[in-house]
Motif scaffolding. Structure first.
Motif, PDB file in Angstrom:
ATOM      1  N   ASN A   1      35.244  42.479  35.763  1.00 62.84           N
ATOM      2  CA  ASN A   1      34.079  42.957  35.019  1.00 62.84           C
ATOM      3  C   ASN A   1      33.274  41.798  34.440  1.00 62.84           C
ATOM      4  O   ASN A   1      32.041  41.862  34.362  1.00 62.84           O
ATOM      5  N   ILE A   2      33.974  40.752  34.042  1.00 57.58           N
ATOM      6  CA  ILE A   2      33.300  39.564  33.523  1.00 57.58           C
ATOM      7  C   ILE A   2      32.471  38.911  34.627  1.00 57.58           C
ATOM      8  O   ILE A   2      31.320  38.510  34.410  1.00 57.58           O
ATOM      9  N   VAL A   3      33.032  38.816  35.813  1.00 54.13           N
ATOM     10  CA  VAL A   3      32.295  38.248  36.950  1.00 54.13           C
ATOM     11  C   VAL A   3      31.055  39.088  37.245  1.00 54.13           C
ATOM     12  O   VAL A   3      29.963  38.550  37.507  1.00 54.13           O
ATOM     13  N   ASP A   4      31.196  40.412  37.183  1.00 55.36           N
ATOM     14  CA  ASP A   4      30.045  41.296  37.425  1.00 55.36           C
ATOM     15  C   ASP A   4      28.946  41.066  36.391  1.00 55.36           C
ATOM     16  O   ASP A   4      27.758  41.050  36.721  1.00 55.36           O
ATOM     17  N   ALA A   5      29.346  40.887  35.126  1.00 59.75           N
ATOM     18  CA  ALA A   5      28.372  40.660  34.061  1.00 59.75           C
ATOM     19  C   ALA A   5      27.621  39.354  34.267  1.00 59.75           C
ATOM     20  O   ALA A   5      26.388  39.302  34.145  1.00 59.75           O
TER      21      ALA A   5
ATOM     22  N   ALA B   1      22.827  36.194  36.181  1.00 63.79           N
ATOM     23  CA  ALA B   1      22.383  35.130  37.090  1.00 63.79           C
ATOM     24  C   ALA B   1      21.290  35.638  38.025  1.00 63.79           C
ATOM     25  O   ALA B   1      20.299  34.939  38.298  1.00 63.79           O
ATOM     26  N   GLU B   2      21.444  36.849  38.514  1.00 63.02           N
ATOM     27  CA  GLU B   2      20.431  37.425  39.414  1.00 63.02           C
ATOM     28  C   GLU B   2      19.114  37.657  38.684  1.00 63.02           C
ATOM     29  O   GLU B   2      18.039  37.487  39.263  1.00 63.02           O
ATOM     30  N   ARG B   3      19.172  38.031  37.430  1.00 62.49           N
ATOM     31  CA  ARG B   3      17.948  38.222  36.648  1.00 62.49           C
ATOM     32  C   ARG B   3      17.233  36.895  36.431  1.00 62.49           C
ATOM     33  O   ARG B   3      15.994  36.857  36.412  1.00 62.49           O
ATOM     34  N   GLN B   4      18.004  35.821  36.257  1.00 57.00           N
ATOM     35  CA  GLN B   4      17.397  34.529  35.987  1.00 57.00           C
ATOM     36  C   GLN B   4      16.862  33.865  37.254  1.00 57.00           C
ATOM     37  O   GLN B   4      16.071  32.940  37.186  1.00 57.00           O
TER      38      GLN B   4
ATOM     39  N   ALA C   1      31.284  23.529  47.988  1.00 57.75           N
ATOM     40  CA  ALA C   1      31.518  23.014  49.345  1.00 57.75           C
ATOM     41  C   ALA C   1      30.772  21.715  49.610  1.00 57.75           C
ATOM     42  O   ALA C   1      31.289  20.809  50.267  1.00 57.75           O
ATOM     43  N   ASP C   2      29.560  21.603  49.090  1.00 59.69           N
ATOM     44  CA  ASP C   2      28.727  20.425  49.338  1.00 59.69           C
ATOM     45  C   ASP C   2      28.288  19.846  48.006  1.00 59.69           C
ATOM     46  O   ASP C   2      27.512  20.457  47.275  1.00 59.69           O
ATOM     47  N   LEU C   3      28.783  18.690  47.675  1.00 56.24           N
ATOM     48  CA  LEU C   3      28.473  18.068  46.382  1.00 56.24           C
ATOM     49  C   LEU C   3      27.027  17.607  46.296  1.00 56.24           C
ATOM     50  O   LEU C   3      26.522  17.339  45.204  1.00 56.24           O
ATOM     51  N   ASN C   4      26.356  17.492  47.432  1.00 60.85           N
ATOM     52  CA  ASN C   4      24.967  17.050  47.447  1.00 60.85           C
ATOM     53  C   ASN C   4      23.977  18.211  47.453  1.00 60.85           C
ATOM     54  O   ASN C   4      22.768  18.004  47.331  1.00 60.85           O
ATOM     55  N   ALA C   5      24.488  19.425  47.592  1.00 62.86           N
ATOM     56  CA  ALA C   5      23.632  20.614  47.620  1.00 62.86           C
ATOM     57  C   ALA C   5      23.703  21.342  46.280  1.00 62.86           C
ATOM     58  O   ALA C   5      24.657  21.183  45.519  1.00 62.86           O
ATOM     59  N   ALA C   6      22.679  22.116  46.009  1.00 61.71           N
ATOM     60  CA  ALA C   6      22.668  22.896  44.774  1.00 61.71           C
ATOM     61  C   ALA C   6      23.779  23.938  44.821  1.00 61.71           C
ATOM     62  O   ALA C   6      23.955  24.616  45.838  1.00 61.71           O
ATOM     63  N   PRO C   7      24.562  24.080  43.741  1.00 65.31           N
ATOM     64  CA  PRO C   7      25.641  25.069  43.730  1.00 65.31           C
ATOM     65  C   PRO C   7      25.089  26.483  43.895  1.00 65.31           C
ATOM     66  O   PRO C   7      24.008  26.804  43.394  1.00 65.31           O
ATOM     67  N   ARG C   8      25.809  27.290  44.644  1.00 61.13           N
ATOM     68  CA  ARG C   8      25.428  28.680  44.834  1.00 61.13           C
ATOM     69  C   ARG C   8      26.191  29.557  43.860  1.00 61.13           C
ATOM     70  O   ARG C   8      27.341  29.291  43.534  1.00 61.13           O
ATOM     71  N   ILE C   9      25.551  30.611  43.385  1.00 62.60           N
ATOM     72  CA  ILE C   9      26.197  31.524  42.444  1.00 62.60           C
ATOM     73  C   ILE C   9      26.971  32.567  43.236  1.00 62.60           C
ATOM     74  O   ILE C   9      26.411  33.536  43.748  1.00 62.60           O
ATOM     75  N   THR C  10      28.247  32.317  43.376  1.00 64.07           N
ATOM     76  CA  THR C  10      29.140  33.228  44.069  1.00 64.07           C
ATOM     77  C   THR C  10      30.276  33.619  43.129  1.00 64.07           C
ATOM     78  O   THR C  10      30.508  32.964  42.104  1.00 64.07           O
TER      79      THR C  10
END
Length: 211
Positions: free
Chosen positions: A198-202, A207-210, A169-178
């Motif tokens: 299932n791939i998205v869940d993996a 990403a949440e661990r990192q 949404a915002d090219l100047n903001a850090a991308p969000r992991i959605t």
């Protein structure tokens, strides 16, 4: 006697004509084989590092990186799917960036650092993304899985580096992991079995661990 001689000549002529006709279809195949044979001087030496190991190869200039990995280095994790860069089964990482190895010539990668799925982890020491794919059943037939995993690892690195995607949404903001962001970035990797959710869940779990 004259009739017998005439018949014999006619029969021989027919046999010779038939043999000549049978040989004609083979000529294009021979010509094609000669045309596709590697001409003199079409080989080049290339050196690169794959999964931390240095390799020196002499290859036909037309050899793709995918074929060099599979046929010359016997790293068969990367798969040949469409061979047109449309399915992502051949995805590997070069210098940390993901590419379709079927579209890249091996000679273009002199001095590069290349990582395939074999370099991410092994059965006794899985990469976190590999373990997450197993946990969330992010595969069925498994053919696309090596490319999916390599692309997944690269996707998280891209987000971490602040690289936007088409849905950012915002090219100047850090991308969000959605889920939307992940699906967009993984859209070049096709799973014909339909294990996308299932791939998205993996990927989300890793990403949440990192974070």
């Amino acid at each position: 006697m004259q009739k017998s001689d005439a018949f014999e000549l006619s029969r021989r002529g027919l046999m010779l004509g038939t043999a000549a006709s049978a040989a004609v279809p083979a000529l294009p195949a021979v010509a094609q084989a000669q045309a596709t044979a590697a001409p003199v001087g079409s080989l080049s030496k290339v050196s690169f590092t794959v999964n931390g190991e240095a390799h020196n190869l002499e290859l036909d200039n037309r050899t793709t990186l995918l074929d060099a990995l599979r046929e010359h280095l016997h790293l068969t994790g990367s798969k040949k799917g469409c061979d047109h860069g449309q399915c992502g089964a051949c995805t590997v990482m070069v210098g940390g960036r993901r590419i379709n190895s079927c579209l890249s010539l091996a000679v273009m990668h002199q001095g590069d650092e290349i990582t395939t799925v074999e370099g991410l982890g092994q059965p006794d020491r899985l990469h976190p993304m590999q373990a997450a794919f197993v946990k969330h059943d992010g595969y069925q037939c498994g053919y696309c899985t090596p490319g999916q995993i390599c692309s997944s690892v690269a996707v998280l690195d891209e987000i971490k580096a602040g690289m936007p995607s088409h849905v950012s949404a915002d090219l100047n903001a850090a991308p969000r992991i959605t889920a939307e962001e992940i699906r967009e970035r993984m859209s070049g990797n096709i799973c014909r079995c339909g294990a996308y959710s299932n791939i998205v869940d993996a990927i989300t779990e890793v990403a949440e661990r990192q974070a």
